[in-house]
Structure formats: structure tokens, C-alpha cells
Motif scaffolding. Structure first.
Motif, PDB file in Angstrom:
ATOM      1  N   SER A 388       0.830  -1.206   0.000  1.00 43.29           N
ATOM      2  CA  SER A 388       0.000   0.000   0.000  1.00 43.29           C
ATOM      3  C   SER A 388       0.868   1.261   0.000  1.00 43.29           C
ATOM      4  CB  SER A 388      -0.915  -0.007   1.230  1.00 43.29           C
ATOM      5  OG  SER A 388      -1.657   1.182   1.315  1.00 43.29           O
ATOM      6  N   TRP A 389       1.926   1.269   0.806  1.00 39.89           N
ATOM      7  CA  TRP A 389       2.831   2.425   0.875  1.00 39.89           C
ATOM      8  C   TRP A 389       3.551   2.627  -0.451  1.00 39.89           C
ATOM      9  CZ3 TRP A 389       8.417   2.813   1.293  1.00 39.89           C
ATOM     10  CH2 TRP A 389       8.864   4.091   1.650  1.00 39.89           C
ATOM     11  N   ASN A 390       3.963   1.532  -1.080  1.00 39.48           N
ATOM     12  CA  ASN A 390       4.634   1.624  -2.376  1.00 39.48           C
ATOM     13  C   ASN A 390       3.738   2.276  -3.417  1.00 39.48           C
ATOM     14  OD1 ASN A 390       6.838   0.342  -1.278  1.00 39.48           O
ATOM     15  ND2 ASN A 390       6.360  -1.670  -2.144  1.00 39.48           N
ATOM     16  N   ARG A 391       2.468   1.867  -3.441  1.00 41.53           N
ATOM     17  CA  ARG A 391       1.537   2.445  -4.411  1.00 41.53           C
ATOM     18  C   ARG A 391       1.303   3.929  -4.126  1.00 41.53           C
ATOM     19  NH1 ARG A 391      -1.197  -2.632  -3.803  1.00 41.53           N
ATOM     20  NH2 ARG A 391      -2.549  -1.693  -2.223  1.00 41.53           N
ATOM     21  N   ARG A 392       1.177   4.267  -2.845  1.00 37.82           N
ATOM     22  CA  ARG A 392       0.905   5.658  -2.472  1.00 37.82           C
ATOM     23  C   ARG A 392       2.081   6.563  -2.816  1.00 37.82           C
ATOM     24  NH1 ARG A 392      -0.423   4.597   2.179  1.00 37.82           N
ATOM     25  NH2 ARG A 392       1.358   5.276   3.434  1.00 37.82           N
ATOM     26  N   THR A 393       3.302   6.126  -2.498  1.00 35.57           N
ATOM     27  CA  THR A 393       4.484   6.955  -2.786  1.00 35.57           C
ATOM     28  C   THR A 393       4.707   7.079  -4.294  1.00 35.57           C
ATOM     29  OG1 THR A 393       5.876   4.984  -2.482  1.00 35.57           O
ATOM     30  CG2 THR A 393       5.644   6.473  -0.607  1.00 35.57           C
ATOM     31  N   ALA A 394       4.422   6.009  -5.035  1.00 35.60           N
ATOM     32  CA  ALA A 394       4.570   6.064  -6.490  1.00 35.60           C
ATOM     33  C   ALA A 394       3.570   7.052  -7.080  1.00 35.60           C
ATOM     34  CB  ALA A 394       4.365   4.685  -7.098  1.00 35.60           C
ATOM     35  N   SER A 395       2.356   7.051  -6.539  1.00 36.92           N
ATOM     36  CA  SER A 395       1.329   7.982  -7.013  1.00 36.92           C
ATOM     37  C   SER A 395       1.721   9.431  -6.713  1.00 36.92           C
ATOM     38  CB  SER A 395      -0.014   7.657  -6.353  1.00 36.92           C
ATOM     39  OG  SER A 395      -0.993   8.597  -6.718  1.00 36.92           O
ATOM     40  N   GLN A 396       2.242   9.675  -5.517  1.00 37.75           N
ATOM     41  CA  GLN A 396       2.673  11.018  -5.143  1.00 37.75           C
ATOM     42  C   GLN A 396       3.814  11.504  -6.033  1.00 37.75           C
ATOM     43  OE1 GLN A 396       3.589  10.486  -0.998  1.00 37.75           O
ATOM     44  NE2 GLN A 396       1.458  10.703  -0.330  1.00 37.75           N
ATOM     45  N   LYS A 397       4.726  10.592  -6.351  1.00 38.88           N
ATOM     46  CA  LYS A 397       5.861  10.944  -7.212  1.00 38.88           C
ATOM     47  C   LYS A 397       5.386  11.302  -8.611  1.00 38.88           C
ATOM     48  CE  LYS A 397      10.338   9.202  -8.798  1.00 38.88           C
ATOM     49  NZ  LYS A 397      11.291   8.054  -8.767  1.00 38.88           N
ATOM     50  N   ASN A 398       4.422  10.538  -9.115  1.00 38.52           N
ATOM     51  CA  ASN A 398       3.889  10.826 -10.451  1.00 38.52           C
ATOM     52  C   ASN A 398       3.177  12.172 -10.483  1.00 38.52           C
ATOM     53  OD1 ASN A 398       4.831   8.395 -11.443  1.00 38.52           O
ATOM     54  ND2 ASN A 398       2.921   7.291 -11.033  1.00 38.52           N
ATOM     55  N   MET A 399       2.434  12.479  -9.414  1.00 40.85           N
ATOM     56  CA  MET A 399       1.742  13.766  -9.341  1.00 40.85           C
ATOM     57  C   MET A 399       2.729  14.923  -9.306  1.00 40.85           C
ATOM     58  SD  MET A 399      -1.384  12.924  -6.701  1.00 40.85           S
ATOM     59  CE  MET A 399      -1.849  14.661  -6.650  1.00 40.85           C
ATOM     60  N   ALA A 400       3.817  14.742  -8.521  1.00 41.32           N
ATOM     61  CA  ALA A 400       4.830  15.797  -8.411  1.00 41.32           C
ATOM     62  C   ALA A 400       5.500  16.032  -9.766  1.00 41.32           C
ATOM     63  CB  ALA A 400       5.866  15.425  -7.359  1.00 41.32           C
ATOM     64  N   THR A 401       5.740  14.947 -10.509  1.00 39.02           N
ATOM     65  CA  THR A 401       6.353  15.058 -11.835  1.00 39.02           C
ATOM     66  C   THR A 401       5.432  15.789 -12.808  1.00 39.02           C
ATOM     67  OG1 THR A 401       7.545  12.983 -11.475  1.00 39.02           O
ATOM     68  CG2 THR A 401       7.340  13.748 -13.743  1.00 39.02           C
ATOM     69  N   ALA A 402       4.135  15.487 -12.715  1.00 41.44           N
ATOM     70  CA  ALA A 402       3.163  16.128 -13.587  1.00 41.44           C
ATOM     71  C   ALA A 402       3.066  17.628 -13.311  1.00 41.44           C
ATOM     72  CB  ALA A 402       1.794  15.471 -13.416  1.00 41.44           C
ATOM     73  N   VAL A 403       3.136  18.006 -12.032  1.00 45.15           N
ATOM     74  CA  VAL A 403       3.077  19.412 -11.642  1.00 45.15           C
ATOM     75  C   VAL A 403       4.287  20.175 -12.184  1.00 45.15           C
ATOM     76  CG1 VAL A 403       3.163  21.028  -9.713  1.00 45.15           C
ATOM     77  CG2 VAL A 403       1.637  19.059  -9.626  1.00 45.15           C
ATOM     78  N   GLN A 404       5.467  19.554 -12.107  1.00 44.96           N
ATOM     79  CA  GLN A 404       6.692  20.198 -12.573  1.00 44.96           C
ATOM     80  C   GLN A 404       6.636  20.441 -14.089  1.00 44.96           C
ATOM     81  OE1 GLN A 404       9.871  17.656 -11.282  1.00 44.96           O
ATOM     82  NE2 GLN A 404       9.747  18.295  -9.152  1.00 44.96           N
ATOM     83  N   ARG A 405       5.957  19.553 -14.797  1.00 44.86           N
ATOM     84  CA  ARG A 405       5.845  19.729 -16.253  1.00 44.86           C
ATOM     85  C   ARG A 405       4.885  20.870 -16.594  1.00 44.86           C
ATOM     86  NH1 ARG A 405       5.342  13.365 -18.134  1.00 44.86           N
ATOM     87  NH2 ARG A 405       7.491  12.771 -17.652  1.00 44.86           N
TER      88      ARG A 405
END
Length: 405
Positions: A388-405
């Protein structure tokens, strides 16, 4: 002191001292069930004794982690080793249960001082790139003590049940002296003074736990707790379990633990760095939690010596992978709070050392198989939490990457 190349000199000295300290612990493992019979102890009594060690380790760990930042790693390491030596000496000389409890309480204080400082020591002399290797080598030196210790303990028991405890005290004393003479401080005087002069007030242990709950690495601390719970559950009751259910001798117990720990040492010293780089910490954690849980359940299916040897070895192998994997992730996420995070790491570990043996001892007196069933449930729950933690952190990382773009 960090460099791209692992600083092998100081790490080697630390590993030798850790090995000597763990050798002292390993010595007593095959003898403990028979030794406790001298005091008329039950499974619950043995669990409480192990938990007493974890109690003072828990209370002192956050303080020791902070002192490691303020006064240096070396002071805390040799002080912890000295307390452990005193603890083993009292245990050897005890003639009543209350002295055994005193011994374990002092030993927990020693572990609280020693372990976080050793982890912070490794962080001081490694980079993110080679920290996994450093943590793996430190873990290997711990396991190697267990490899050699039980075999020697089983041999020494032939001269008397108290002899291994006296030898344990002696080797811990040697480790204390070796640390004083050979170990060099890795934290600069300037960094120590900055920590001492910091206006940031140290929170009490309960507030520190509250702070850890809000930290991004909180789930990793919980996994340290559940891993330690499983290990303490397994180790605290193993001697009583195979003695009562299958009539194993101290020699049988020492062989099983020695072989299992030896395989763990080989994995940690030769393959952990390659495994971490090949699969990453998260994948290794998930696979290891699953297989360790299954090995708990497999322990219940047969009393054959060779079967028990194999299943125990599987358990030791995958728990030996788990700790450096989790510790490496924690260290990477700690930033400038290596001492605090190492202290909290040890605090959560000590909680596992309190709850695991206590429940294992109580459940053992209800039914001999219950400690291993419950341990398997805890480790499977850890797997679910990690996924569950792996999925949550991966999702947060993807969101942060999308924001930076």
C-alpha cells in the motif's frame, strides 16, 4: 567523511566490534532454555525477560540517538558495549529472577546507546550510492556473531550452564576496550557543537513518536517494528518450542541457528548490494516479508531436524535481507537527521522486542504452535502495508512530476 568509495577502514573496525558484541549474544542462545529451568521459569517468564531488554531499549533509544549527534558516535558505542558486558556478567552470577530482570534492563540501555550510533556511523562514512553495501556489511557482522556464537555456546555448556554467560561478558568487555582504542570518531567537533548549541528543544519520547508519525518515512519505522516483532517472536521461543515439542538438545538448537545465520551472513556480505541495485529496496522488502511469513507456518508441519533446519534457514535468509533494505531506505530519507532517525529506528525496534517476546511467551503457554501462527499473520500484514505504501508513494511521485511539467 563521505566519498564515492566506501571507507573500509573505520567500517571494518566497527564490524569487528559489532561481531564481538553479537558473539556474546549468540553464545547464550542454545543454553537459555535449560538455564531458565534452574529458576523454574515458564514460557511467559522467558518472554517477559526478553521484553525487559526491549523496554529500556525503547525508553533510551531516542535520547541515545540525540546524544549521538551531540557527543559523537564513539562515546555512545563504547558506553553501550560496556553496559552490555555488565549485563551479561550479572546474568551469569544471578541466583534469583529479579537479578535476571536487572541484567536485561541494563542490557537494553546498552543496546539503545550502541545500535543507533553504529547505524549513524555507517551513514557518516557512506554515500547514498554505497550506503546499502555499508548497512549490509554491518548486518553481516551482526549475523556472523550469531553464526559462531551458538556453536561455541553449545560447546561451553558442557563445562556448565553458566559458563557461556561469563564468556559472553568477557567478549563484550573486549569489544568495549577495542572501541576505546581503535575506533575513530566520524562526526566532526563542529557538527557536535552545532547539535549541542541548537535552540531546538528535545521533545519527550512520546512527542518524538508523534513527530515520527508525520514523517514521510513513518511506514518504514512501522515495518522495522513488525520485522523485529517477527524476529523476536521466532528467536525468543524457538529453544523452548523445539525442546518441548521435539526434545531438541542444546547442540541441535545451536546447529540450526548457526547454519541459518551463516546463510544470512553470506547473503548480507556478498549479495545484498547486488540485490538492492538489481531489484530495489521496495521489491526486496515485499518478497522477503512474504517468504518469511510462509517459513513461520512451515515450521509447524514437521519435527524432522533437517526440515526444521531448512525452514529456519529460509526465515533467517529473508529477514537478513529485510533489515538492510529498510535501513537503507530510512537512511536515504533521513537527510540531516541521521541521529534522530537512527534513534527512532531503534525505538521502534525495541517496541518489537517488547511486544514480540511477551506475546510469544503468553501464547506459548496457551498452545505451543500459537506464537508461530501469530508471527506469520503479523508479517503478512506487513506485506500488505508495504504494498500500500509503495503504491501511495509512487502515485505522489507521479503527481509531483506532472506538476513540474
Amino acid at each position: 567523511m563521505n566519498s564515492q568509495k566506501l571507507n573500509n577502514g573505520p567500517l571494518l573496525i566497527l564490524m569487528v566490534n559489532m561481531f564481538i558484541a553479537m558473539l556474546g549474544i549468540g553464545l547464550i542462545i542454545p543454553v537459555l532454555p535449560k538455564y531458565m529451568q534452574l529458576f523454574g521459569a515458564t514460557g511467559a517468564d522467558l518472554g517477559y525477560l526478553v521484553a525487559a531488554f526491549g523496554l529500556t531499549q525503547f525508553l533510551c533509544s531516542p535520547i541515545a540517538g540525540e546524544w549521538s549527534d551531540k557527543y559523537g558516535r564513539k562515546l555512545m558505542i563504547w558506553t553501550g558495549l560496556g553496559a552490555f558486558a555488565l549485563s551479561q556478567l550479572i546474568f551469569a552470577m544471578a541466583d534469583s529472577m529479579w537479578l535476571l530482570y536487572v541484567s536485561r534492563l541494563i542490557g537494553g540501555m546498552g543496546a539503545a546507546a550502541m545500535i543507533p550510533s553504529m547505524m549513524a556511523f555507517v551513514a557518516d562514512i557512506t554515500t547514498n550510492e554505497n550506503r546499502g553495501k555499508g548497512m549490509g556489511l554491518l548486518g553481516a557482522s551482526m549475523s556472523l556473531g550469531f553464526v559462531i556464537g551458538p556453536g561455541i555456546g553449545g560447546f561451553l555448556a558442557e563445562f556448565g550452564l553458566r559458563v557461556p554467560f561469563y564468556v559472553s561478558a568477557a567478549v563484550a568487555g573486549l569489544a568495549t576496550i577495542a572501541s576505546l582504542i581503535f575506533l575513530k570518531e566520524t562526526l566532526s567537533h563542529e557538527a557536535q557543537m552545532e547539535a549541542r548549541n541548537s535552540q531546538k528543544k528535545r521533545e519527550n519520547i512520546f512527542k518524538q513518536f508523534a513527530m515520527s508519525v508525520k514523517a514521510p518515512y513513518f511506514v518504514l519505522l512501522i515495518l522495522i517494528f513488525t520485522l523485529t516483532f517477527g524476529l523476536a517472536n521466532f528467536e525468543a521461543i524457538f529453544g523452548l518450542y523445539v525442546d518441548k515439542k521435539y526434545s531438541y538438545t542444546p547442540t541441535d538448537i545451536s546447529i540450526i541457528i548457526t547454519v541459518g545465520a551463516l546463510v544470512g551472513v553470506i547473503i548480507q556480505s556478498m549479495f545484498i548490494d547486488k540485490l538492492l541495485k538489481r531489484f530495489g529496496e521496495k521489491k526486496l522488502m515485499n518478497a522477503s516479508f512474504l517468504i518469511a511469513a510462509l517459513s513461520f507456518l512451515l515450521m509447524l508441519l514437521s519435527g524432522s531436524f533437517w526440515y526444521t533446519l531448512v525452514t529456519s534457514s529460509i526465515f533467517f535468509v529473508f529477514t537478513s535481507i529485510l533489515r538492510p533494505a529498510i535501513n537503507t531506505l530510512l537512511s536515504k530519507m533521513a537527510g540531516q537527521e541521521q541521529g534522530f532517525v537512527a534513534g527512532m529506528n531503534n525505538a521502534y525496534m525495541s517496541l518489537g522486542n517488547i511486544v514480540g517476546p511477551t506475546l510469544a511467551g503468553i501464547l506459548f503457554d496457551v498452545h505451543v504452535n500459537l506464537p508461530y501462527v501469530f508471527g506469520a499473520v503479523i508479517l503478512l500484514g506487513s506485506l500488505v502495508m508495504s504494498l500500500s505504501w509503495n503504491r501511495r508513494t509512487a502515485s505522489q511521485k507521479n503527481m509531483a512530476t506532472a506538476v513540474q511539467r
